[in-house]
Design an enzyme around this catalytic site. Structure first.
Site, mmCIF file in Angstrom:
data_model
loop_
_atom_site.group_PDB
_atom_site.id
_atom_site.type_symbol
_atom_site.label_atom_id
_atom_site.label_comp_id
_atom_site.label_asym_id
_atom_site.label_seq_id
_atom_site.Cartn_x
_atom_site.Cartn_y
_atom_site.Cartn_z
ATOM 1 N N HIS A 1 -10.530 -4.911 10.755
ATOM 2 C CA HIS A 1 -11.166 -4.682 9.452
ATOM 3 C C HIS A 1 -12.463 -3.891 9.554
ATOM 4 O O HIS A 1 -13.270 -3.911 8.625
ATOM 5 C CB HIS A 1 -11.463 -6.022 8.767
ATOM 6 C CG HIS A 1 -10.262 -6.689 8.186
ATOM 7 N ND1 HIS A 1 -9.289 -7.259 8.961
ATOM 8 C CD2 HIS A 1 -9.870 -6.878 6.906
ATOM 9 C CE1 HIS A 1 -8.356 -7.781 8.181
ATOM 10 N NE2 HIS A 1 -8.680 -7.554 6.929
ATOM 11 N N GLU B 1 0.814 -1.228 0.000
ATOM 12 C CA GLU B 1 0.000 0.000 0.000
ATOM 13 C C GLU B 1 0.841 1.270 0.000
ATOM 14 O O GLU B 1 0.558 2.214 -0.734
ATOM 15 C CB GLU B 1 -0.947 0.009 1.203
ATOM 16 C CG GLU B 1 -2.165 -0.888 1.059
ATOM 17 C CD GLU B 1 -1.879 -2.340 1.359
ATOM 18 O OE1 GLU B 1 -0.761 -2.650 1.822
ATOM 19 O OE2 GLU B 1 -2.769 -3.183 1.138
#
Lengths: 327, 332
Positions: A129, A60
């Site tokens: 998450h 990322e």
């Protein structure tokens, strides 16, 4: 007019903007051959090829920075994070590079780029998450932060975000991808960033929400309407810049407000909304403004605990009744 | 290490090149010496990282580039900015935080930018700009261009994740980037041996299946040769290269810390200063009969005058207008 999903609305926006401007490309994990982890990029590889729809390794920070570099020399990257939870690894590029490049260079290097992906809790994905990051990102000058709630807004705001000459953080709702709504066919939809929208009209209380919680606010407004309680639902749509005028106009009319968000309480988006309300509407308020937000805990896994942690229609309804002194 | 010098992009004679290199290196040296002085006087604030000792790298590497190529670097950026052609005036005025600085006084020492020269900064987070170089090179390939992007960083940056991610994708996608490690042997006060399991920094190229090379970073022609080969590879085959320039930092990490003491000895510093890149080139030119003491003194005086002019210019430049506080946060 077609009824399409939020996912397909985003797909249309990407497709149209890639057709409109060949400097626009999409980069991220699984965006190309896999057709997108959430299928937002379905079919784009076939149409635009691997130079414009680029699969990355799981990196990322790296590919966010690649987007920044490409934007510095005039491309218009759309960087997809599989979720914003993973984007934490890339925040150096979002915050230290993209958000500051124009300022540090005194206008020499604009950052026409979009960082996008799903944000907030879904179902039972537990602590790592299930997080809503808008208050973190909205804190940063140099960014715009967009949180669409409906398919129409998703399409119109993403198209505008891609055309914007600034770095835009685009927070999609993971639980919204399958939701449906009307989107006109064959019409250019460009929704200006920084403009809220009234989603329901009412005079008894304002609910100010953004992203996924807008749907909760609408649900509450529609239910209370049957009791004769009329709610003004203000969808911020863009968290930064925030449409203070729309908030003030609504609260001056209703004299009461409930502010809803997915994130945590302390330093949340709602805290800022309340600050604007006390400054702009002090003499108009008939009750303290209440906030509904996630419980101040990491998201638990168990169904009942997760339900207890999240803002929902029942909690919002209760808050509305309190500011109306009905509870 | 250094082979016979080639003439990659210039038709200038060796003697002309030597003179232009000597001038560039002297300018960077005198500029940084005066920066230190200005810092001590409080005319420059914040963090200020001097390039003294590393001038052969900026000079040799950027001599290979075309005007349409790109350069991106970290916060030790004054020397590279000057070598790329930014004026002493615009850089000094930026260090002074003045209106006529290259970023209007809003960037400062660590954030020098010049869009006209494709000088892309000036970045303050160790390793954070390395992915930017891969992105610039990606954009070159996207457009079908034949430019290259040179990315400079200190050796300590290879230990951070951004280095790995950026080099992996650059190699995977075959984009025209050249990654240049300025190995001055200390990450702030931490010696290489105390920070890296494998001290052979250029060996890391093997992890990305790209060429890697270690170069005498105090020899401007060795630098030029190695960068020239890497740039040729990037332009032609679109293959990135990892180059390690072995150099030494003659000053402290920044103006805030001691030149020697707790983490390195004075003896080591003095030993390394015998291979001052300016002395190395000057000696070579003297041996070749290309320069005498009078000519060297004249050149030095010219350069000092340029830096004095930059100082005077910066000192006379007004502070930014207060309205500038809110300009260029966003476009539009």
């Amino acid at each position: 007019m077609s009824v399409i999903t939020y996912r397909d609305a985003l797909n249309q926006a990407l497709r149209e903007e890639m057709q409109h401007d060949d400097r626009v490309f999409l980069m991220g994990e699984e965006v190309a051959e896999y057709n997108g982890a959430y299928k937002v990029s379905r079919g784009l590889l076939d149409q635009f090829g691997p130079m414009r729809v680029v699969d990355t390794p799981i990196a990322e920070l790296g590919f966010a920075g690649i987007g920044v570099g490409a934007a510095m020399v005039g491309l218009r990257p759309v960087i997809e994070f599989m979720t914003w939870n993973f984007a934490l690894l890339a925040l150096d590029q979002v915050v230290n590079a993209a958000a500051k490049m124009l300022y540090m260079s005194n206008g020499q290097f604009p950052m026409p780029m979009v960082f996008r992906g799903p944000n907030g809790a879904a179902l039972q994905l537990s602590a790592q998450h299930s997080q809503a990051w808008e208050s973190w990102l909205a804190h940063i000058p140099g960014l715009k932060v967009v949180t669409p709630a409906t398919p129409y807004d998703a399409k119109g705001l993403l198209k505008s975000a891609i055309r914007d000459p600034n770095p835009v953080v685009f927070l999609e709702g993971e639980m919204l991808y399958n939701t449906k709504g009307e989107v006109p066919d064959g019409e250019e939809i460009l929704i200006p960033l920084g403009k809220a929208e009234r989603k329901r009209e009412g005079e008894h209380c304002s609910i100010i929400a953004h992203g996924k919680t807008v749907l909760v606010a609408i649900q509450v407004a529609d239910a209370l309407a049957k009791e004769g309680i009329k709610i003004d639902v203000i969808d911020l749509r863009t968290v930064r810049p925030m449409d203070v005028d729309a908030i003030a106009e609504s609260v001056k009319k209703t004299n009461r407000a409930v502010v809803v968000e997915e994130g945590w309480e302390l330093c949340g988006v709602g805290a800022q909304v309340v600050d604007y309300i006390q400054r702009e509407c002090f003499d108009f308020l008939d009750a303290p403004v209440l906030r509904v937000h996630q419980a101040d805990v990491p998201m638990p896994y168990a169904k009942n605990l997760e339900r207890a942690a999240k803002p929902d229609a029942q909690k919002v309804t209760s808050a509305v009744r309190k500011v109306l002194y009905l509870e | 290490m250094a082979k016979k010098p080639t003439k990659p992009t210039s038709s200038k004679s060796d003697s002309e090149l030597n003179h232009s290199f000597l001038r560039s290196m002297l300018l960077q040296r005198r500029f940084e010496e005066r920066s230190a002085e200005a810092y001590a006087l409080g005319k420059i604030g914040g963090f200020c990282h001097l390039y003294i000792g590393q001038e052969a790298i900026s000079t040799g590497a950027l001599s290979v580039l075309r005007p349409d190529d790109y350069v991106v670097t970290a916060y030790r950026d004054h020397g590279l900015a000057l070598a790329r052609g930014m004026t002493s005036r615009s850089v000094m005025a930026e260090l002074f935080g003045r209106r006529d600085g290259c970023a209007g006084g809003k960037g400062g020492s660590m954030h020098l930018f010049d869009a006209k020269l494709n000088f892309l900064g000036g970045h303050g987070i160790v390793g954070g700009h390395i992915p930017l170089a891969t992105g610039v090179a990606f954009a070159i390939k996207y457009r079908g261009g034949d430019q290259v992007c040179l990315c400079f960083f200190g050796e300590a940056a290879v230990n951070i994740g951004a280095f790995h991610e950026a080099l992996n994708m650059a190699a995977l996608w075959k984009v025209p980037a050249v990654f240049i490690i300025e190995n001055n042997r200390y990450g702030m006060g931490t010696a290489v041996a105390r920070a890296m399991a494998n001290e052979d920094v250029s060996a890391r190229a093997a992890a990305y299946n790209i060429p890697g090379e270690s170069v005498d970073g105090q020899d401007v022609f060795a630098v030029r040769d190695a960068v020239s080969r890497a740039v040729e590879r990037a332009r032609g085959e679109k293959t990135p290269t990892l180059l390690e320039m072995r150099t030494y930092r003659f000053m402290g990490h920044s103006m805030s810390d001691a030149v020697s003491g707790t983490y390195r000895t004075k003896a080591e510093l003095e030993e390394e200063m015998r291979r001052d890149p300016i002395i190395v080139l000057h000696n070579r030119m003297t041996e070749a009969g290309e320069i005498d003491d009078a000519a060297y003194a004249k050149l030095d005086e010219e350069v000092k005058a340029e830096v004095q002019d930059a100082w005077d210019f910066a000192d006379a430049s007004p502070e930014p207008e207060l309205e500038e506080l809110y300009s260029n946060v966003l476009v539009g």
